[in-house]
Motif scaffolding. Structure first.
Motif, mmCIF file in Angstrom:
data_model
loop_
_atom_site.group_PDB
_atom_site.id
_atom_site.type_symbol
_atom_site.label_atom_id
_atom_site.label_comp_id
_atom_site.label_asym_id
_atom_site.label_seq_id
_atom_site.Cartn_x
_atom_site.Cartn_y
_atom_site.Cartn_z
ATOM 1 N N PRO A 444 0.642 -1.125 0.051
ATOM 2 C CA PRO A 444 0.098 0.039 -0.087
ATOM 3 C C PRO A 444 0.814 1.104 -0.205
ATOM 4 C CG PRO A 444 -0.727 -1.566 1.566
ATOM 5 C CD PRO A 444 0.526 -2.081 1.068
ATOM 6 N N GLN A 445 0.301 2.212 -0.535
ATOM 7 C CA GLN A 445 1.143 3.652 -0.772
ATOM 8 C C GLN A 445 0.360 4.701 -0.120
ATOM 9 O OE1 GLN A 445 4.143 3.767 -2.101
ATOM 10 N NE2 GLN A 445 3.999 1.539 -2.530
ATOM 11 N N PRO A 446 0.990 5.847 0.605
ATOM 12 C CA PRO A 446 0.427 7.102 1.163
ATOM 13 C C PRO A 446 -0.518 7.565 0.031
ATOM 14 C CG PRO A 446 2.711 6.861 1.698
ATOM 15 C CD PRO A 446 2.590 5.933 0.719
ATOM 16 N N ILE A 447 -1.648 8.181 0.569
ATOM 17 C CA ILE A 447 -2.467 8.993 -0.156
ATOM 18 C C ILE A 447 -1.947 10.193 -0.781
ATOM 19 C CG2 ILE A 447 -4.478 8.053 0.693
ATOM 20 C CD1 ILE A 447 -4.886 10.551 2.186
ATOM 21 N N ALA A 448 -2.418 10.742 -1.961
ATOM 22 C CA ALA A 448 -1.952 12.172 -2.569
ATOM 23 C C ALA A 448 -2.656 13.433 -1.771
ATOM 24 C CB ALA A 448 -1.948 12.114 -3.884
ATOM 25 N N ASP A 449 -2.069 14.542 -1.823
ATOM 26 C CA ASP A 449 -2.935 15.725 -1.229
ATOM 27 C C ASP A 449 -4.235 15.704 -2.338
ATOM 28 O OD1 ASP A 449 -1.303 15.769 0.581
ATOM 29 O OD2 ASP A 449 -0.032 17.499 -0.518
ATOM 30 N N PRO A 450 -5.223 16.481 -1.795
ATOM 31 C CA PRO A 450 -6.333 16.860 -2.925
ATOM 32 C C PRO A 450 -5.928 17.654 -3.681
ATOM 33 C CG PRO A 450 -6.922 16.937 -0.403
ATOM 34 C CD PRO A 450 -5.477 16.987 -0.562
ATOM 35 N N PRO A 451 -6.473 17.612 -4.969
ATOM 36 C CA PRO A 451 -6.284 18.728 -6.102
ATOM 37 C C PRO A 451 -6.471 20.214 -5.587
ATOM 38 C CG PRO A 451 -7.929 17.090 -6.898
ATOM 39 C CD PRO A 451 -7.875 16.938 -5.557
ATOM 40 N N PRO A 452 -5.497 21.053 -5.988
ATOM 41 C CA PRO A 452 -5.681 22.237 -5.654
ATOM 42 C C PRO A 452 -7.047 22.908 -6.019
ATOM 43 C CG PRO A 452 -3.687 22.023 -6.681
ATOM 44 C CD PRO A 452 -4.327 20.913 -6.778
ATOM 45 N N GLY A 453 -7.615 23.726 -5.200
ATOM 46 C CA GLY A 453 -8.976 24.519 -5.383
ATOM 47 C C GLY A 453 -10.182 23.522 -5.218
ATOM 48 N N ALA A 454 -9.971 22.474 -4.593
ATOM 49 C CA ALA A 454 -11.052 21.449 -4.614
ATOM 50 C C ALA A 454 -11.391 21.767 -3.011
ATOM 51 C CB ALA A 454 -10.677 20.080 -4.749
ATOM 52 N N THR A 455 -12.886 21.666 -2.914
ATOM 53 C CA THR A 455 -13.406 21.616 -1.424
ATOM 54 C C THR A 455 -13.395 20.350 -0.948
ATOM 55 O OG1 THR A 455 -14.920 23.686 -2.259
ATOM 56 C CG2 THR A 455 -15.524 22.342 -0.401
ATOM 57 N N VAL A 456 -13.033 20.109 0.440
ATOM 58 C CA VAL A 456 -12.902 18.752 0.655
ATOM 59 C C VAL A 456 -13.895 18.580 1.768
ATOM 60 C CG1 VAL A 456 -10.464 18.526 0.054
ATOM 61 C CG2 VAL A 456 -11.160 19.528 2.394
ATOM 62 N N LEU A 457 -14.455 17.367 1.836
ATOM 63 C CA LEU A 457 -15.512 16.534 3.015
ATOM 64 C C LEU A 457 -14.658 15.434 3.380
ATOM 65 C CD1 LEU A 457 -18.827 17.777 1.183
ATOM 66 C CD2 LEU A 457 -17.545 18.962 2.973
#
Length: 701
Positions: A444-457
């Motif tokens: 398993p690999q670490p997750i990536a950061d959310p895309p720039p400008g996206a709203t996160v929930l």
């Protein structure tokens, strides 16, 4: 060339010469089969995508379950367990279960030590797959080794059952659905004889009954209805027994032969529907299914013709006059020759298509079990070609019907051996699958950061965190974070909104992106049998300065009370009340009865009503925000009421954890009023009260 004149004055070739040409055709067809038909329909196995914990992993804390993720739907089988390596005793807390592509094994509370997982699962295509891996609990331990071995599958029973089904299918389909209307009836009409098919119905009955025996033997092992394989063979078994019944009745009432004809046609696609041709990743699946069905149908015509020539023709000839026998033979054999040539051409083309689909390298012929089985099958075909060549060069000049039937009988024996080879092939993983497979599950690999400008929930699915990124333009992206702080791959993910379901494609570790734009205020993320619902905010605004102000305001408090609810899964949760006085004093009491006092470099702990025990403590800097000094995707979601006070809602992502946050901030003081954090097996809710109120925390006596 010899010719003879019939009673009606028609000129035809003599039966001896016709039989000679038919024998030559058999030899040529066998040669083409050896070159082009070495790729029978094959069926694949589900493959492991990942395991949690991973093979050889050393965990600081004990997991509550083991999860095994596959690339296809599976059903968990008996023998799946987790044992302690020290005494080989099971440590499971319940029965293993399967949901779609994921097998879950619940665990009791584990002590430090080494553990072995042995698993066995049934693929959607009917194959049993199994394996073992090991993990350890306790920081600093050496990587463990498995203390168990994988359980073997009942290969002999499976091969015999498949042989019965394939042999029966080829005989029944070849004789009833294909050979009778294409050659037998036209030959009888040419001979001026009645439509007597009684010589072939016993063959059809035997074929249907063999197919029924094969399906009936496979069904109990594969649990019908739970997999595509089981459901297909359940239907195949019913069709086969109905076909056998109608074939038996057709001996006295040929009108029921039409029903047997329909049963044979219904039986033909069963292997293609149950097997590898419908697996994901085939190029394209419709072409593979059609090629698979045509491949089986052409082989059935080939075998049906040989059986009719070896068994049906002598039986039918007994009821015909000498003149009718001559006409019948003269009409039947050329038709057999033409049908055989067409069958061989179809087998060659479809065999090439299936070979290109199943093999990705020539080296797989000797480097895999599937390839070695192909070599054995090809050897049998070469033997068949050799027999045909001997027939053509030595026996043809003096060939008579009896000699041809004897040689055809030998060819049928060799073809029976080929069906055995096919039965083995269908129980082995094809070469292309082996090329994609890995020796051990991918780490398993670490997750990536959310895309720039996206709203996160964020939401929860068992012990997994699910983040949702709402990209500009309405595109959605879900990220699934496992309890091991890594992305969860290999899931069947989709998005549902407004009565419409949109599939997802992988976009990185634990990342799944919707296949189309979704414009809705409520969206449900489907994770197999689990669902996570999200309320989509309207227009959001950048809010990074507000998060920074909330962090500064929180750090500047002189005192406060934190009411915490912390969970690692739906069944594991605890509540705690913290009383904090800056800069380094706190007390807490948990719902489990644990309590503590911390003052500077000293702390006192107790369980239940026991005495407080003193120990050393690294001095704390209190109060401190739960999120780090760097955050991403901070967006203002709107407004909410928190204990009667109007608060600004902000969401953001902390890459340090990693984790998702939702914060309710007092707009006048910038103090956080509530906080929700969603991270790896860490689902926390904070409610903050008693800001800067007088509070004393003293050392216990």
């Amino acid at each position: 060339m010899r010719w003879r004149r019939t009673v009606l004055g028609a000129t035809t070739k003599s039966p001896d010469e016709t039989l000679t040409r038919w024998t030559c055709t058999l030899a040529a067809a066998a040669a083409l089969l050896a070159a082009a038909a070495a790729a029978p329909p094959a069926w694949a196995h589900a493959r492991i995508v990942s395991t949690t914990p991973g093979d050889g992993a050393v965990l600081a804390s004990a997991p509550s379950r083991v999860t095994i993720r596959f690339d296809d739907t599976v059903r968990v089988l008996g023998g799946t367990t987790v044992v302690a390596n020290s005494d080989k005793r099971p440590v499971t807390a319940g029965k293993p279960s399967a949901s779609g592509r994921v097998v879950t094994i619940p665990l009791r509370k584990l002590r430090d030590g080494d553990y072995t997982v042995r698993w066995s699962a049934l693929s959607n295509d009917g194959h049993t797959v199994d394996g073992v891996f090991a993990f350890a609990v306790g920081a600093g331990r050496a990587p463990p080794s498995a203390a168990l071995t994988a359980g073997g599958t009942n290969l002999t029973r499976s091969v015999i059952s498949r042989w019965f089904f394939f042999a029966g299918l080829l005989v029944a389909v070849g004789v009833v659905a294909l050979f009778v209307p294409l050659a037998w009836r036209p030959a009888l009409r040419a001979a001026g004889a009645g439509q007597d098919e009684g010589a072939l119905w016993p063959l059809a009955f035997v074929g249907f009954f063999l197919a029924f025996l094969g399906a009936a033997s496979l069904i109990p092992h594969h649990n019908p209805g739970t997999t595509r394989f089981g459901l297909a063979y359940e239907v195949g078994g019913i069709v086969a027994i109905v076909g056998a019944t109608l074939s038996a009745i057709a001996l006295v009432d040929r009108r029921l032969g039409r029903g047997a004809f329909l049963c044979a046609l219904a039986l033909l696609p069963i292997p293609s529907v149950a097997g590898h041709a419908l697996d994901r990743g085939q190029w394209p699946r419709p072409l593979n299914v059609v090629a698979d069905i045509l491949h089986v149908g052409a082989a059935a015509i080939w075998i049906g013709g040989l059986l009719a020539l070896a068994i049906g023709l002598p039986r039918a000839a007994r009821k015909l006059s000498a003149e009718q026998r001559a006409r019948f033979t003269a009409a039947l054999v050329p038709r057999l020759s033409a049908i055989a040539l067409v069958s061989v051409a179809v087998i060659a083309v479809t065999g090439l298509i299936r070979a290109l689909s199943e093999l990705s390298a020539v080296s797989q012929l000797w480097g895999s079990g599937y390839g070695r089985a192909l070599v054995v099958k090809t050897g049998l075909l070469v033997l068949l070609v050799s027999l045909g060549w001997i027939n053509r060069s030595r026996l043809v000049p003096r060939l008579r019907l009896e000699a041809l039937r004897r040689n055809v009988a030998v060819e049928l024996v060799l073809l029976a051996g080929l069906v055995i080879a096919v039965a083995f092939l269908t129980d082995l993983a094809p070469g292309r699958q082996l090329a994609r497979a890995v020796v051990s599950p991918q780490a398993p690999q670490p997750i990536a950061d959310p895309p720039p400008g996206a709203t996160v929930l964020a939401g929860e699915s068992g012990d997994r965190a699910v983040g949702l990124a709402i990209l500009p333009g309405g595109n959605l992206q879900a990220t699934v974070l496992g309890p091991d702080d890594n992305g969860v791959d290999g899931l069947s993910v989709a998005f549902r909104a407004g009565g419409r379901t949109v599939g997802a494609t992988p976009c990185g570790s634990g990342c799944y992106r919707a296949g189309g734009r979704i414009d809705a205020r409520r969206v449900t993320v489907l994770l197999g049998s689990s669902v996570v619902a999200f309320a989509i905010p309207g227009r959001t605004q950048p809010a990074s300065p507000l998060v920074a102000e909330a962090r500064r305001a929180f750090a500047g408090l002189r005192s406060l009370v934190i009411h915490e609810r912390l969970a690692s899964s739906p069944r594991d949760k605890i509540t705690t009340t913290f009383r904090i006085v800056a800069p380094d004093r706190l007390t807490y009491v948990t719902s489990a009865g644990a309590r503590a006092v911390v003052i500077g470099a000293q702390r006192w702990d107790a369980d239940g009503k026991g005495p407080l025990v003193r120990s050393a403590q690294t001095p704390l800097q209190l109060p401190g925000a739960e999120w780090g000094p760097r955050w991403l995707n901070a967006r203002a979601l709107g407004w909410a009421k928190v204990r009667g006070r109007r608060a600004r809602l902000v969401s953001f992502f902390d890459p340090r954890l990693p984790g998702w946050f939702e914060l309710a901030v007092d707009p006048s003081t910038h103090r956080p009023l509530e906080l929700k954090m969603t991270a790896a097996a860490h689902f926390m809710h904070h409610r903050y009260t008693n800001f800067n109120q007088p509070m004393q925390i003293v050392a216990p006596r």
